[in-house]
Design an enzyme around this catalytic site. Structure first.
Site, PDB file in Angstrom:
ATOM      1  N   ASP A   1       0.824  -1.200   0.000  1.00 56.89           N
ATOM      2  CA  ASP A   1       0.000   0.000   0.000  1.00 56.89           C
ATOM      3  C   ASP A   1       0.862   1.255   0.000  1.00 56.89           C
ATOM      4  O   ASP A   1       2.085   1.202   0.104  1.00 56.89           O
ATOM      5  CB  ASP A   1      -0.906   0.007   1.238  1.00 56.89           C
TER       6      ASP A   1
ATOM      7  N   TYR B   1       5.829 -10.399   6.731  1.00 57.18           N
ATOM      8  CA  TYR B   1       5.697  -8.960   6.991  1.00 57.18           C
ATOM      9  C   TYR B   1       6.208  -8.644   8.396  1.00 57.18           C
ATOM     10  O   TYR B   1       6.157  -9.480   9.298  1.00 57.18           O
ATOM     11  CB  TYR B   1       4.242  -8.512   6.858  1.00 57.18           C
TER      12      TYR B   1
END
Length: 494
Positions: A166, A222
């Site tokens: 993002d 992540y």
């Protein structure tokens, strides 16, 4: 032969008059034969002309004109015609005297990269937006790794990424695949020379021609950096909200909340907080609840509990010991999953933070995987970064065939240095300057019991907090809540 014929006509006054009709030409037998031969020759000429000038292009135009309403035909014909037009243009260019760049052999490669996402609208190329892939592709062209003939469209070289990120999200390791000219001396150094310092190419690996960065990626790891002061208990009871801080707009069905911003004096005290061992173990226990396959429809937007695509598999999660950086205590959370949906990791982190700071039982997490629909806020994008994509299955086959494997450990020293200089430092600097996490907590604390009433000592989801089917969810517009941080076109974190 010409004849005259007299026609008798009775007038209205019953007076007979005789008039001569106009001359009528009556063809003879020989004249009829000549006309017949002329007509026959005209038809033959017409047929031969049609055969002579009827080409594939004429047939396509004929079909396109006369069969416009047949489903599928018109689009297929138009696409084929566009391809033919492009081919004609290319042939015309080839016939010209302009010199073309000599063709160089290309190889399918997997390129290992890292970047700081600050100032970018995400990873994937997006029209009218500054993206990581756009700068990477330009650097490939400038270094000669992509020819000028292919420089106008990344699709020509099959550019694909292993994981999308993002707006503002960083990546210590990501991977893109493409067809690249590799026989260039010091190609990695040349590409890095044409990149900004916050984007680095670690190296590349020659792969099979059918390699696809996304579909052959087994999983993703992540990392999320979190200051420990977010676990401080709220100063007031969580669900008690001052009524004068809420304003509604009936036209747009949005609710506007006046959120107090953190002051420098407040933050000095907040950043002195040091997490206890008991609390850190409670946090670790919460993240272990995410392991396995669960329905994460509550951890994204616009998804129904019945959608099978909401089932995601989390391999593991780890919470580091706290570390003090610039007088602020931080912890690192690593989440290893097969794939992730939009906002999923940020909502996973957010729910753990709210559970710990409000004393809600961890048993609530299992209830979020049921068919019940609730609102979960998302944590700031600031702390999120992609650690690396994982290609274990491909690497096993590559080893068996004697091919190179995709290995980030080769570049670990460079990656760690880059993380310290361009990722961690940016996160720490922005948090100190903007008080991002405390302002996010202030916004969360201003929500009503209807939104987060499930945060209670019993761990029960009340009826008032359940989002009914077809009910429009309220979105809170706050300048400090990072609600506008995300570019919806970059949908998935993976």
């Amino acid at each position: 032969m010409t004849t005259l014929k007299k026609i008798k006509i009775e007038s209205t006054n019953e007076v007979e008059t005789t008039i001569e009709a106009e001359k009528i030409i009556v063809p003879s037998e020989s004249t009829e034969k000549e006309a017949s031969h002329s007509k026959k020759r005209a038809m033959e000429d017409s047929q031969s002309s049609r055969k002579r000038f009827t080409t594939a292009k004429d047939r396509r135009e004929h079909l396109n004109k006369n069969f416009r309403n047949r489903k599928g035909n018109r689009d297929d014909i138009n696409r084929q015609q566009d391809r033919n037009n492009e081919r004609i243009k290319i042939e015309d260019k080839g016939d010209s005297n302009e010199s073309k760049e000599p063709r160089k052999p290309k190889k399918k490669v997997a390129v290992l990269v890292g970047f700081c996402g600050t100032g970018y609208q995400g990873m994937q190329i997006n029209r009218n937006a500054k993206t990581i892939e756009e700068d990477l592709f330009k650097a490939f062209v400038a270094a000669g790794a992509v020819s000028k003939d292919n420089s106008d469209d990344p699709k020509k070289v099959g550019l694909m990424r292993a994981a999308r990120t993002d707006k503002g999200v960083h990546a210590a390791g990501n991977l893109i695949s493409l067809k690249m000219i590799t026989d260039i001396p010091n190609v990695v150094e040349k590409i890095n020379e044409n990149l900004p310092d916050q984007i680095r190419m670690w190296g590349f690996v020659k792969v099979i021609r059918s390699f696809h960065a996304k579909t052959l990626c087994d999983s993703r790891v992540y990392e999320y950096l979190l200051p420990t002061y977010v676990f401080i208990l709220p100063e007031k009871e969580f669900n008690l909200v001052l009524s004068n801080s809420i304003q509604s707009d009936t036209a747009t069905q949005k609710v506007f909340v006046d959120v107090p911003t953190a002051t420098s004096e407040e933050m000095i005290e907040k950043r002195k907080y040091r997490i206890s061992q008991e609390t850190i173990e409670h946090v670790r226990q919460g993240f272990q609840e995410y392991r396995g396959t669960h329905n994460y429809h509550n951890y994204t937007i616009g998804r129904s509990p019945q959608e099978k695509s909401c089932n995601r598999y989390i391999v593991d999660s780890q919470v580091s010991d706290p570390k003090i950086i610039n007088d602020v205590e931080w912890i690192t959370i690593k989440i290893h999953g097969q794939s992730f949906m939009l906002h999923q990791i940020r909502k996973m982190v957010s729910l753990i933070v709210m559970i710990v700071r409000t004393g809600t039982p961890i048993s609530l997490i299992a209830k979020t995987f049921t068919q019940v629909k609730i609102n979960i806020p998302k944590a700031p994008a600031l702390g999120l970064l992609l650690e690396r994509p994982v290609f274990d299955s491909y690497n096993r086959k590559a080893r068996d065939q004697g091919k190179d494997v995709i290995d980030y450990d080769i570049y670990q020293d460079q990656i760690e240095k880059f993380k310290d200089n361009f990722i961690y430092s940016k996160i720490f600097e922005e948090e100190i300057a903007e008080n991002t996490f405390q302002n996010w907590l202030n916004a969360v604390d201003q929500h009503t019991e209807r939104d987060y009433g499930y945060l209670n000592c019993e761990g029960i989801i009340p009826e008032s907090s359940i989002v009914k089917h077809g009910e429009r969810q309220k979105y809170y517009d706050q300048a400090v809540n990072n609600e506008q941080d995300d570019d919806e076109n970059s949908d998935n974190e993976d």
